[in-house]
Design a protein around this motif. Sequence first.
Motif, PDB file in Angstrom:
ATOM      1  N   LYS A 180      -0.220  -3.002 -14.758  1.00 29.13           N
ATOM      2  CA  LYS A 180      -0.474  -2.295 -16.012  1.00 29.13           C
ATOM      3  C   LYS A 180      -1.959  -2.352 -16.357  1.00 29.13           C
ATOM      4  O   LYS A 180      -2.549  -1.366 -16.821  1.00 29.13           O
TER       5      LYS A 180
ATOM      6  N   ALA B 262       5.354   6.362 -16.090  1.00 29.01           N
ATOM      7  CA  ALA B 262       5.527   5.478 -14.941  1.00 29.01           C
ATOM      8  C   ALA B 262       6.766   4.616 -15.092  1.00 29.01           C
ATOM      9  O   ALA B 262       7.540   4.429 -14.137  1.00 29.01           O
ATOM     10  N   THR B 263       6.991   4.075 -16.286  1.00 26.19           N
ATOM     11  CA  THR B 263       8.144   3.212 -16.515  1.00 26.19           C
ATOM     12  C   THR B 263       9.445   3.972 -16.331  1.00 26.19           C
ATOM     13  O   THR B 263      10.400   3.465 -15.719  1.00 26.19           O
TER      14      THR B 263
ATOM     15  N   LEU C 164       4.082   0.159  -9.230  1.00 30.65           N
ATOM     16  CA  LEU C 164       3.082   0.339 -10.280  1.00 30.65           C
ATOM     17  C   LEU C 164       1.659   0.224  -9.746  1.00 30.65           C
ATOM     18  O   LEU C 164       0.755   0.921 -10.214  1.00 30.65           O
TER      19      LEU C 164
ATOM     20  N   TYR D 176       1.047   3.509  -8.065  1.00 32.14           N
ATOM     21  CA  TYR D 176       0.937   4.531  -9.112  1.00 32.14           C
ATOM     22  C   TYR D 176      -0.462   4.504  -9.723  1.00 32.14           C
ATOM     23  O   TYR D 176      -1.123   5.532  -9.868  1.00 32.14           O
TER      24      TYR D 176
ATOM     25  N   GLY E 221       5.648   4.851  -5.779  1.00 33.88           N
ATOM     26  CA  GLY E 221       4.672   4.884  -6.867  1.00 33.88           C
ATOM     27  C   GLY E 221       3.631   5.959  -6.662  1.00 33.88           C
ATOM     28  O   GLY E 221       3.221   6.641  -7.614  1.00 33.88           O
TER      29      GLY E 221
END
Length: 429
Positions: free
Chosen positions: A256, A303-304, A330, A333, A411
Amino acid sequence: MGRRSSRDEQGSAADGLLAQAVQQVVAAQPDGLDLALDVGASLLAASAERWPQVSRALLGHAEQAVGRCWAAGWRPADLVRVVRRELGAAHLALAVDLIAAEGRRHAAAALDRRWHEQLRELAVEVWWADDAEFLSEFGGRQRLDRFAVATAALELLRAWALLPPVAPVGPAPGRSAVASNVRVAGEPRMLGRIRALLAKAESTEFPEEAEALSAKAQQLMAQHSIDDALLSVGAPSKDSPAALRIGIDNPYESPKAMLLDAVAAANRCRVVWAKEFGFCTIIGFDGDLDAVELLYTSLLVQATATMSRAGSRRHRDGAPRTKAFRQSFLISYAARIRERLSEAVEQATADAAAGRHLREDGTAEQVVPDERLLPVLAAREQAVDDTVGRMFPKLVSQRVRVSDGEGWMAGRAAADRAALHGGAGEIRR
């Protein structure tokens, strides 16, 4: 001189009792904390008759405790985030109320725009009519007895008292928002349009539509940044780098933070991650900071949602997908988003340098190229780097590891479909 009234004496006694309890709880070592909490809460809650005076004393003490946090660089969302990470729901509600109680000391003009936004998002309000009845009414709302309320108050005050100073990201209450060159007006109209585009991107079920909406949002953001940069020419004293904090919550903190770093880099901002406190500090020019916050929030939502759908399936060998898959998803991503954003910003800058200007309605127009653009953008990036150096003279980098190939590929594919914003690499801490 006349004798003090009984009410004054009771209030003074409650003040002393609370100060003693707080001091003992704050000073307690971990192995003695439970005992200090039990003793302090028992003293505070022992008498129903004295409870109103304890209530007044707590709100008075909170003004000082919260005020010290403001002076140490903390902001409302930061204090609430600390409580959310370390304590419970009742503590969270009490934290918001104590922030509201302290806020009665400050006029609206003494608070900057982002401070007002945080108070609004936290729903900070003084809902009680009488400080003497606050604790009783709070306990009724939370369905807690006096001992539980007193314990929660002491735990909360301990958590805040142990916070160290942090680099400030704006003026503390009491300093004029205008005097400190912090904007107090509402957000520019273009940001409202960008917000609407991203809301549509998050809500659509069609990846192609989300991508188109996000791409347009990124275009508008880039143009907004360029326009701000050119308007700042000749008025450097009124346009200097600022900062804000964005929470980075578990799970998957590192990816994140990487995503936030990618978004920030694309918008000519820098990120410093304070993992122990669960936030990143973003340094950049004011309009760019707004863009980072909007784009990061939108991309994280996208994304989540995509990761949840992908993670509900199984690996090719039939095994359930794991935390390693989601972590790798993630990271990938964020890496791909960084690439896409870099391409978009380079194109927007080239268009602007060639005189192709994007209007607020999303249409393009040809204007006379401004030769100042590239030097101005370079100067702003240098100003941001200089500000980072002053705020955080000692920084280290952290790398993250990819351990699931399927997660990486999933991702990257999700990032290709996402509504644009940035990544991979190192996170400064």
